[in-house]
Design a protein around this motif. Sequence first.
Motif, PDB file in Angstrom:
ATOM      1  N   UNK A  61     -20.409  71.773 -11.912  1.00  0.00           N
ATOM      2  CA  UNK A  61     -21.739  72.259 -12.271  1.00  0.00           C
ATOM      3  C   UNK A  61     -22.551  72.498 -11.022  1.00  0.00           C
ATOM      4  N   UNK A  62     -23.318  73.564 -11.008  1.00  0.00           N
ATOM      5  CA  UNK A  62     -24.135  73.905  -9.845  1.00  0.00           C
ATOM      6  C   UNK A  62     -25.526  74.293 -10.305  1.00  0.00           C
ATOM      7  N   UNK A  63     -26.539  73.745  -9.626  1.00  0.00           N
ATOM      8  CA  UNK A  63     -27.916  74.158  -9.890  1.00  0.00           C
ATOM      9  C   UNK A  63     -28.278  75.299  -8.951  1.00  0.00           C
ATOM     10  N   UNK A  64     -28.875  76.343  -9.497  1.00  0.00           N
ATOM     11  CA  UNK A  64     -29.190  77.508  -8.688  1.00  0.00           C
ATOM     12  C   UNK A  64     -30.355  78.264  -9.300  1.00  0.00           C
ATOM     13  N   UNK A  65     -31.138  78.943  -8.445  1.00  0.00           N
ATOM     14  CA  UNK A  65     -32.171  79.855  -8.932  1.00  0.00           C
ATOM     15  C   UNK A  65     -31.490  81.146  -9.375  1.00  0.00           C
ATOM     16  N   UNK A  66     -31.668  81.486 -10.633  1.00  0.00           N
ATOM     17  CA  UNK A  66     -31.002  82.651 -11.190  1.00  0.00           C
ATOM     18  C   UNK A  66     -31.949  83.445 -12.082  1.00  0.00           C
ATOM     19  N   UNK A  67     -31.689  84.753 -12.147  1.00  0.00           N
ATOM     20  CA  UNK A  67     -32.311  85.592 -13.177  1.00  0.00           C
ATOM     21  C   UNK A  67     -31.311  85.699 -14.318  1.00  0.00           C
ATOM     22  N   UNK A  68     -31.741  85.305 -15.505  1.00  0.00           N
ATOM     23  CA  UNK A  68     -30.881  85.368 -16.682  1.00  0.00           C
ATOM     24  C   UNK A  68     -31.341  86.528 -17.563  1.00  0.00           C
ATOM     25  N   UNK A  69     -30.395  87.363 -17.971  1.00  0.00           N
ATOM     26  CA  UNK A  69     -30.697  88.523 -18.801  1.00  0.00           C
ATOM     27  C   UNK A  69     -29.897  88.468 -20.091  1.00  0.00           C
TER      28      UNK A  69
END
Length: 298
Positions: A3-11
């Motif tokens: 598992x990795x935490x990351x800043x993402x744009x989810x569409x």
Amino acid sequence: MFNQNSLQAIMFADVSGSSALYKQLGNQEAKAIVDDAVSHMAATTIVHDGVVVKTIGDEVMARFDSAATACRVAIAIQQRSSREFADLGLGIRIGIAFGDTVITPTDAFGETVNDAAFVAHIARANQIVLTQGVIDQLDATLMQQCQLFDRVNIKGDNQKTIIYRLAWETSQHNDLSTRVMPVLDVTRYVSTFELTLRMGDKVISILPDQTPYSIGRDFNKVHLHLDSSVCSREHCHIEFRRGKYVLVDHSTNGTYVHEENKTPIYLRREEAPLQGGGVISIGQQVDSKNPWLIHYQH
């Protein structure tokens, strides 16, 4: 599992109108068209260095490192959809959020994912709806294509937040109710989104984040107090929704809304948009001698 935490744009991008297409064309032909739309959305994501997390029926979930990239992919999807599928009654509904995301090899989880799914369901066919987190990441060019859209309680949040619409169309309309206004510096454009109320000598300015704004006879429960016998304790309120201010009546005697140069509308447990300028009359027909008339301008 990693598992990795990351800043993402989810569409989330969802094909709208497929049920009618199946009835019109039959299963095989309709499925081929919907599958083509889904395949194109996935391919456009990959070409722009996004990741297709999964497809769920006629919906694609994707993630991007950049909010701007997610928006540009959404625009490309809508432009192709308008060319290829408009005559078939198909459209694409897209929602995008940006923020902390838990990434696994096969999925993505967290508040950002939930927010993107939520605004995707708010979007209508051919619309792209964005959260505030996306807006905060955009460059000047993309922000010029955004407009305030609504104030909503995003799932799990007790406070209302503003969401935005990204206008991808190449042509713009002149109608004030649909015209795109930039949000690059919201304070510069306050007058665009401001609703002004005037009752006698009292002048009130309302912005989207100050709604719902209540009107009624109960001094302790409303924002604008009317000491009128035909006014209910909590007579009506004004809220900001889908880029417009809307008056919602929940009274006994109803409310009259008289937009300039139009026939007055009577509302009782109903609602109407407040566009342009006009008069609100609480509990009785519009009468210029009524001291409780509320003039509005937007």
